[in-house]
Structures are given as structure tokens and as C-alpha cells.
Design a protein around this motif. Sequence first.
Motif, PDB file in Angstrom:
ATOM      1  N   GLN A 112       0.867  -1.183   0.000  1.00 24.83           N
ATOM      2  CA  GLN A 112       0.000   0.000   0.000  1.00 24.83           C
ATOM      3  C   GLN A 112       0.907   1.237   0.000  1.00 24.83           C
ATOM      4  O   GLN A 112       1.376   1.649  -1.043  1.00 24.83           O
ATOM      5  CB  GLN A 112      -0.984  -0.076   1.160  1.00 24.83           C
ATOM      6  N   CYS A 113       1.226   1.775   1.174  1.00 26.90           N
ATOM      7  CA  CYS A 113       2.169   2.917   1.139  1.00 26.90           C
ATOM      8  C   CYS A 113       3.588   2.416   0.879  1.00 26.90           C
ATOM      9  O   CYS A 113       4.437   3.175   0.421  1.00 26.90           O
ATOM     10  CB  CYS A 113       2.122   3.709   2.446  1.00 26.90           C
ATOM     11  N   GLY A 114       3.841   1.141   1.191  1.00 26.39           N
ATOM     12  CA  GLY A 114       5.147   0.546   0.891  1.00 26.39           C
ATOM     13  C   GLY A 114       6.203   0.727   1.962  1.00 26.39           C
ATOM     14  O   GLY A 114       7.312   0.232   1.824  1.00 26.39           O
ATOM     15  N   PHE A 115       5.852   1.402   3.046  1.00 25.03           N
ATOM     16  CA  PHE A 115       6.869   1.667   4.056  1.00 25.03           C
ATOM     17  C   PHE A 115       7.336   0.385   4.751  1.00 25.03           C
ATOM     18  O   PHE A 115       8.515   0.234   5.062  1.00 25.03           O
ATOM     19  CB  PHE A 115       6.321   2.668   5.087  1.00 25.03           C
ATOM     20  N   CYS A 116       6.414  -0.527   4.976  1.00 28.60           N
ATOM     21  CA  CYS A 116       6.779  -1.777   5.664  1.00 28.60           C
ATOM     22  C   CYS A 116       7.356  -2.808   4.705  1.00 28.60           C
ATOM     23  O   CYS A 116       7.919  -3.812   5.127  1.00 28.60           O
ATOM     24  CB  CYS A 116       5.533  -2.381   6.310  1.00 28.60           C
ATOM     25  N   CYS A 152       2.662  -3.453   9.694  1.00 30.30           N
ATOM     26  CA  CYS A 152       2.124  -2.739   8.538  1.00 30.30           C
ATOM     27  C   CYS A 152       1.046  -1.793   9.047  1.00 30.30           C
ATOM     28  O   CYS A 152       0.040  -2.239   9.580  1.00 30.30           O
ATOM     29  CB  CYS A 152       1.531  -3.718   7.524  1.00 30.30           C
ATOM     30  N   ARG A 153       1.272  -0.519   8.866  1.00 30.64           N
ATOM     31  CA  ARG A 153       0.312   0.459   9.376  1.00 30.64           C
ATOM     32  C   ARG A 153      -0.905   0.576   8.470  1.00 30.64           C
ATOM     33  O   ARG A 153      -1.896   1.191   8.825  1.00 30.64           O
ATOM     34  CB  ARG A 153       0.981   1.824   9.523  1.00 30.64           C
ATOM     35  N   CYS A 154      -0.790   0.033   7.271  1.00 32.59           N
ATOM     36  CA  CYS A 154      -1.924   0.106   6.350  1.00 32.59           C
ATOM     37  C   CYS A 154      -2.823  -1.122   6.496  1.00 32.59           C
ATOM     38  O   CYS A 154      -3.761  -1.281   5.714  1.00 32.59           O
ATOM     39  CB  CYS A 154      -1.431   0.209   4.919  1.00 32.59           C
TER      40      CYS A 154
HETATM   41  S1  FES Z   1       1.899  -0.856   3.203  1.00 34.29           S
HETATM   42 FE1  FES Z   1       1.886   0.940   4.412  1.00 34.29          FE
HETATM   43  S2  FES Z   1       2.791   0.312   6.277  1.00 34.29           S
HETATM   44 FE2  FES Z   1       2.511  -1.503   5.210  1.00 34.29          FE
END
Ligand code: FES
Length: 169
Positions: A98-102, A134-136
Amino acid sequence: MRVNVTVNGERRQADDVWEGESLLFLLRERLGLPGSKNACEQGECGSCTVYLDGTPVCSCLVAAGQAEGREVRTVEGLADGNRLDPVQQSFVDAGAVQCGFCTPGLVVAAHDLLQRVPRPADEEIREALAGNLCRCTGYENILDAVRLAAERRGESESGSESESAGATG
Ligand code: FES
Ligand code: FES
């Protein structure tokens, strides 16, 4: 201090590394590898996971100096040139980003799991990824991605086995 480290198969050197500087900072800010993410800097989210001598670690908790003379493999180093590793490709195909941070940390953790346990049960996947937040809240897709990667790795291994059987038979 100067730090010499092999990163993704290349010998790298960094000067003026300060005491207490993290391996994550070294990778991102000095060596130009922003794949590993800095999300909590406290060892709690797993977004900064890299291999250190083949073992996944939270690079925010490892001092850069501790990497002296050792081998680091980051998420960038999993791909084969322009070809993504099956785990990376499966995260894309399963919509697990999703946001890709994790994602980089999850990809390294999943890659490590599949090297140790090629066909993991769902429980084993959950346990292996328990340190990666994963925050998303995309966990279902993340599970799908790891299952898909396991299938693909199995298929490519059986493909290469039959090729080599064909070559020798
Ligand atoms: S995809 Fe956004 S924190 Fe996991
Ligand atoms: S940034 Fe290292 S564990 Fe969160």
C-alpha cells in the motif's frame, strides 16, 4: 571512524562514521541505499530489516561499526539485475503493497522464511512476520504474497530439477 563492509556483494567504505551511528543510517545516508526504511528507529516495526551475515536484523538497532568486515544484503540486493526476486514480485502481484513503508522489511523477512521453510504453513508465516508492522493493515494480502512466493519458488525449483534431469538423462 572508517567502516568497510560488503553490501549486496560489493565492497563499500564509509568515512567519518560517528560512534552510535546505525547501520540503517549508513546504508541510507552514506551508501545511497534507501530501500530499508526508517519508521520507528527502536527495533519495533521491522521496516529496516536487512541480512547481516545471512541473518535478518533490524538495521536501526545495529551500530554501523558492528558491520565492519561483514556482509550486508538489503532489499535492493535480492533482485537479480532488473529481475525481481520471486518474493518481491509476489508482493507486487498480490497487491501487498500500500504505502510501501513496511514492504522492504517484510520482503526480507519473507525471503528468509522461505529459505529456511520452503512451504510454510500460515502459522509459520504469521510467526516469521510477527516483528514487521504494517500500518496500512494489509496483512491478508501480505499472507497471500508469501503463499504465492512459496508456490513460485517451488515451481521454479521443480522446473530446474526437471531441466537438469533432462540434461543428464
Ligand atoms: S503498506 Fe503501508 S505500512 Fe505496510
Ligand atoms: S526502523 Fe528499525 S525496527 Fe523500525
